[in-house]
Design a protein around this motif. Sequence first.
Motif, short mmCIF file in Angstrom:
data_model
loop_
_atom_site.label_atom_id
_atom_site.label_comp_id
_atom_site.label_asym_id
_atom_site.label_seq_id
_atom_site.Cartn_x
_atom_site.Cartn_y
_atom_site.Cartn_z
N THR A 144 36.86 22.69 50.41
CA THR A 144 38.15 21.28 49.90
C THR A 144 36.98 21.06 48.90
OG1 THR A 144 37.91 19.71 50.70
CG2 THR A 144 39.55 21.62 51.36
N PRO A 145 37.37 20.60 47.95
CA PRO A 145 36.88 19.43 46.74
C PRO A 145 35.94 17.72 47.06
CG PRO A 145 38.81 20.20 45.70
CD PRO A 145 38.21 20.66 46.80
N ASP A 146 36.49 17.63 48.24
CA ASP A 146 37.18 16.58 48.95
C ASP A 146 35.62 16.79 49.96
OD1 ASP A 146 36.89 13.68 50.34
OD2 ASP A 146 37.70 14.61 52.04
N THR A 147 35.18 18.36 50.54
CA THR A 147 34.37 18.14 51.44
C THR A 147 32.72 19.27 51.02
OG1 THR A 147 35.06 20.96 51.78
CG2 THR A 147 35.63 19.35 53.41
N THR A 148 33.28 19.25 49.72
CA THR A 148 31.94 19.84 48.87
C THR A 148 31.73 18.37 48.41
OG1 THR A 148 33.40 21.61 48.02
CG2 THR A 148 31.74 20.44 46.88
N GLN A 149 32.08 16.96 48.02
CA GLN A 149 31.48 16.23 47.53
C GLN A 149 31.18 15.65 48.73
OE1 GLN A 149 33.23 12.69 48.35
NE2 GLN A 149 31.42 11.81 48.38
N THR A 150 31.74 15.95 49.72
CA THR A 150 30.72 14.95 51.01
C THR A 150 29.34 15.39 51.37
OG1 THR A 150 33.26 14.43 52.05
CG2 THR A 150 31.48 14.15 53.62
N SER A 206 23.97 12.31 43.71
CA SER A 206 25.52 10.64 44.09
C SER A 206 25.84 11.40 42.84
CB SER A 206 24.31 9.77 44.05
OG SER A 206 25.02 8.35 44.14
N GLU A 207 25.79 11.28 41.73
CA GLU A 207 26.86 11.41 40.14
C GLU A 207 27.46 12.62 40.60
OE1 GLU A 207 24.41 11.10 36.77
OE2 GLU A 207 23.62 8.67 37.18
N ALA A 208 26.95 14.63 41.49
CA ALA A 208 27.63 15.18 40.48
C ALA A 208 28.80 14.87 42.17
CB ALA A 208 26.51 16.27 41.61
N ALA A 209 28.58 14.41 43.31
CA ALA A 209 29.40 14.28 44.67
C ALA A 209 30.22 13.28 43.78
CB ALA A 209 28.86 13.03 44.74
N ALA A 210 30.09 11.75 42.94
CA ALA A 210 31.06 11.23 41.81
C ALA A 210 31.93 11.98 40.81
CB ALA A 210 30.48 9.80 41.35
N ALA A 211 31.72 12.79 40.89
CA ALA A 211 32.12 13.95 39.48
C ALA A 211 33.13 14.32 40.66
CB ALA A 211 31.52 14.62 38.71
N ILE A 212 33.02 15.25 41.34
CA ILE A 212 33.81 15.88 42.52
C ILE A 212 35.14 14.63 42.55
CG2 ILE A 212 34.49 16.90 44.16
CD1 ILE A 212 31.17 17.80 43.77
N ASP A 213 35.06 14.01 43.18
CA ASP A 213 35.95 12.16 43.32
C ASP A 213 36.58 12.26 42.45
OD1 ASP A 213 36.62 11.58 46.09
OD2 ASP A 213 35.01 9.52 45.66
N GLY A 214 35.98 12.02 40.87
CA GLY A 214 36.98 11.41 40.10
C GLY A 214 36.33 10.17 39.64
N ILE A 215 35.02 9.79 40.28
CA ILE A 215 34.75 8.51 39.65
C ILE A 215 33.55 9.00 37.86
CG2 ILE A 215 33.30 6.95 40.22
CD1 ILE A 215 34.12 7.31 43.13
#
Length: 128
Positions: free
Chosen positions: A48-54, A119-128
Amino acid sequence: MARHTAANAVPPVDGTELGNLLDDLAGCHPGIDLIRDGLRLIALDQHTPDTTQTLVAYLAGSAGADILTAIGQTVAHLTSPDTNPALRTLPDDQQKTAQHHGENLVHHLADPDLHQHASEAAAAIDGI
């Protein structure tokens, strides 16, 4: 450009840069084979986007608390005669040089800039 597959199946890694690298790392040590298997599983699993970000954050996006840092700490552990008795048979100057390089790796892998893109990729996936 995105590679799309039928029914959003995860495409194989065989023949890709990642797949070739994982193949190249085969057979060195059972621990490396486990790492290879884990990375292949992560790459081929449905997320999921959430597991991808994590996963992105856990792999390389948090200096001091990610897999990249754990690899550096493992190298430092292996290059220290205090924690790797196999090195104690080497001449003192070789022991010190090996330990110094292992410690330098930990220092360099702790640089937040190295982790910034993940870190920025994870934030982008999270919508930050």
